[in-house]
Scaffold this motif. Structure first.
Motif, short mmCIF file in Angstrom:
data_model
loop_
_atom_site.label_atom_id
_atom_site.label_comp_id
_atom_site.label_asym_id
_atom_site.label_seq_id
_atom_site.Cartn_x
_atom_site.Cartn_y
_atom_site.Cartn_z
N ARG A 468 0.83 -1.21 0.00
CA ARG A 468 0.00 0.00 0.00
C ARG A 468 0.86 1.26 0.00
N GLY A 477 -4.61 6.82 -4.85
CA GLY A 477 -5.39 7.33 -3.73
C GLY A 477 -5.55 6.24 -2.69
N GLU A 478 -5.14 6.52 -1.45
CA GLU A 478 -5.08 5.47 -0.44
C GLU A 478 -6.44 4.80 -0.20
N GLU A 479 -7.51 5.55 -0.27
CA GLU A 479 -8.83 4.98 0.02
C GLU A 479 -9.34 4.07 -1.10
N THR A 480 -8.69 4.11 -2.28
CA THR A 480 -9.14 3.28 -3.41
C THR A 480 -8.37 1.98 -3.53
N SER A 482 -6.94 -1.70 -3.14
CA SER A 482 -7.44 -3.01 -2.73
C SER A 482 -6.44 -4.09 -3.15
N GLY A 507 -4.87 0.64 -7.09
CA GLY A 507 -5.76 1.72 -6.69
C GLY A 507 -5.89 2.72 -7.82
N ASP A 510 -4.70 9.24 -7.73
CA ASP A 510 -5.12 10.34 -6.85
C ASP A 510 -4.85 11.66 -7.56
#
Length: 514
Positions: A468, A477-480, A482, A507, A510
């Motif tokens: 990650r 983008g960190e939230e995307t 997987s 991911g 961003d």
């Protein structure tokens, strides 16, 4: 988001302009001897055809053959120093011992073998010899070398020795560009060292290439961030790619495979990307290229690192057909297709001429090939079919029929039916699938290393944390992010619950810091 995707091939430079999942404009034109001129022309062409010019470009993704070509051509390589931390082991085989002589001469390395490294169980082989390392660093500095590759024995298990060596070199040569082998390769010492030295020799070219692309974009009035494509079907920020140019090896075919997945909606199946010079056969798994698990040669050098499982064959639009023997290739007219092929006024019989004569493609002047003997055309087509069937079969993992996705500018050379394939899938914009794959690519992070002293869950968690972090550094983008692939293999002969973990995350880009 509005993006431009560019793929520079040996024959053609392709570019697309997309927004969301819509293709706004696309262009395919011959690659120029000056690659940058071709890139600028392609960008200007797709922007000129943009039906929505009032919307700004958010990102540019570029796939380039610069780094592979440099190795193959033995050109534009930087002199580098090789440091191996393994003595007294491995003394009989010095660094780069198995390189082709002409490539070895092009890099002209300084080679050092320093005491240190680790055993297979993580114990130090002998203490790291800092005195020897400082002596090597001074010699590297005095030779004017600023690119260094460091390889430690069993460093994927513990990178301590490589980190110490790098610290010494930076003390002596503050501006040194350093490649650490544990960040690129796997356990095998020589193959890991080889890819480390290829990367070290290419870092200067990586920096200059990224700078040239940046200037080309400015010339086109584009200020958006840009990315380079990698060989796992993803992209990475250009400045990050410059430090690891070996990850761009074979990125062109993987762009086409990702483009094939996007255009067809198929996540699994065989992909054949037919260009002007070669056809690359690969396999999609979950929408990404299947990875090779064996040694891959690059420019005659044995490597063992992240590479797509590809089988290139000598079949493309520019492939030369022998009219007497009906031999298919292996020579090609390449980017001179528009000059040398018969349908364009030339005198050389190519696969494109055969396809036009057979009514499979409408390219050039068909009248120039209407006089070709039918037996010659049918025989050449049969030879191409046989070549494809034999090599597709080599890439299959089961006897069952599998769908085949036909892409590339020369996709018209693929028959509608092939033995061993359940169907041949053709799609709109297949000729620029490589540029579409580049434009739609995500950002990845990957870990392939040995963990010890941790239980399985902890090892997988640490691998995911590292992957990650890589993805975020590369522009995701960190939230995307997987996890798309993870496997672990216990290593029974190592103490401390040692296991090899391979884990990959992807991911979306961003755009927040643009």
């Amino acid at each position: 988001m509005k993006r431009i995707g560019i793929d520079v091939g040996g024959t053609n430079t392709d570019a697309v302009l997309i927004t969301g999942e819509r293709v706004l404009s696309f262009i395919k034109q011959p690659t120029t001897a000056d690659v940058m001129t071709g890139v600028v022309n392609a960008i200007k062409a797709v922007m000129a055809a943009d039906p929505e010019p009032h919307i700004a470009i958010d990102a540019v993704m570029i796939g380039t053959t610069h780094f592979t070509n440099a190795v193959v051509e033995r050109a534009r390589l930087e002199r580098a120093a090789a440091v191996r931390i393994a003595m007294p082991a491995s003394a009989s085989l010095p660094p780069m011992v198995d390189w082709p002589q002409d490539l070895f001469d092009a890099v002209a390395p300084l080679r050092f073998m320093v005491e240190g490294g680790h055993e297979y169980d993580g114990r130090p082989l002998v203490p790291f010899n800092r005195e020897q390392m400082f002596d090597a660093a001074y010699q590297i500095r005095d030779a004017g070398i600023t690119s260094v590759g460091i390889t430690g024995l069993f460093s994927p298990l513990t990178a301590e020795g490589e980190a110490e060596a790098a610290a010494v070199i930076r003390t002596v040569i503050p501006d040194a560009r350093i490649t650490l082998s544990h960040t690129l390769g796997r356990i095998g010492l020589l193959e890991r060292e080889n890819v480390t030295m290829l990367n070290a020799a290419l870092q200067g070219l990586g920096a200059s290439t990224v700078d040239a692309f940046r200037k080309a974009l400015v010339e086109c009035g584009i200020t958006a961030r840009f990315y380079l494509t990698q060989n796992d079907g993803t992209v990475v920020l250009a400045d990050v790619a410059a430090a690891n140019p070996v990850y761009s090896f074979a990125s062109g075919p993987t762009n086409s495979m990702r483009g094939a997945a996007f255009l067809t909606g198929r996540l699994d199946g065989m992909v054949v990307d037919v260009g002007g010079t070669t056809a690359d056969i690969g396999y999609l798994q979950g929408g990404f290229p299947r990875q090779a698990n064996n040694v891959v040669k690059v420019g005659g050098v044995r490597t063992l690192f992240r590479m797509p499982d590809l089988l290139p064959i000598a079949l493309g639009g520019g492939t030369i057909i022998n009219p007497e023997t009906l031999a298919i290739g292996p020579r090609s007219v390449g980017y001179n297709l528009l000059r040398d092929a018969m349908v364009f006024g030339g005198s050389i019989l190519t696969a494109t001429d055969i396809a036009v004569a057979a009514g499979l493609a409408e390219i050039g002047d068909r009248d120039r090939v209407k006089g070709l003997d039918k037996a010659l055309v049918d025989g050449a087509l049969a030879g191409m079919r046989k070549l494809l069937e034999e090599n597709v079969d080599r890439m299959k993992t089961s006897a069952e029929g599998t769908p085949l996705l036909a892409v590339g500018g020369g996709a018209f050379l693929i028959p509608d039916e092939l033995r061993g394939c359940s169907e041949v899938v053709r799609v709109e914009h297949a000729g620029v699938a490589n540029a579409i794959g580049a434009a739609m690519a995500q950002v990845s992070g990957e870990v392939d290393q040995v963990f010890s002293g941790l239980d399985r869950d902890a090892a997988l968690a640490e691998a995911e944390r590292l992957a990650r972090a890589q993805a975020v550094a590369a522009g995701a983008g960190e939230e995307t992010i997987s996890v798309i692939d993870a496997e672990d293999i216990p290593i029974a002969y190592l103490p401390g619950k040692a296991r090899r973990v391979r884990l990959r995350v992807v991911g979306d880009i961003d755009f927040g810091g643009k």
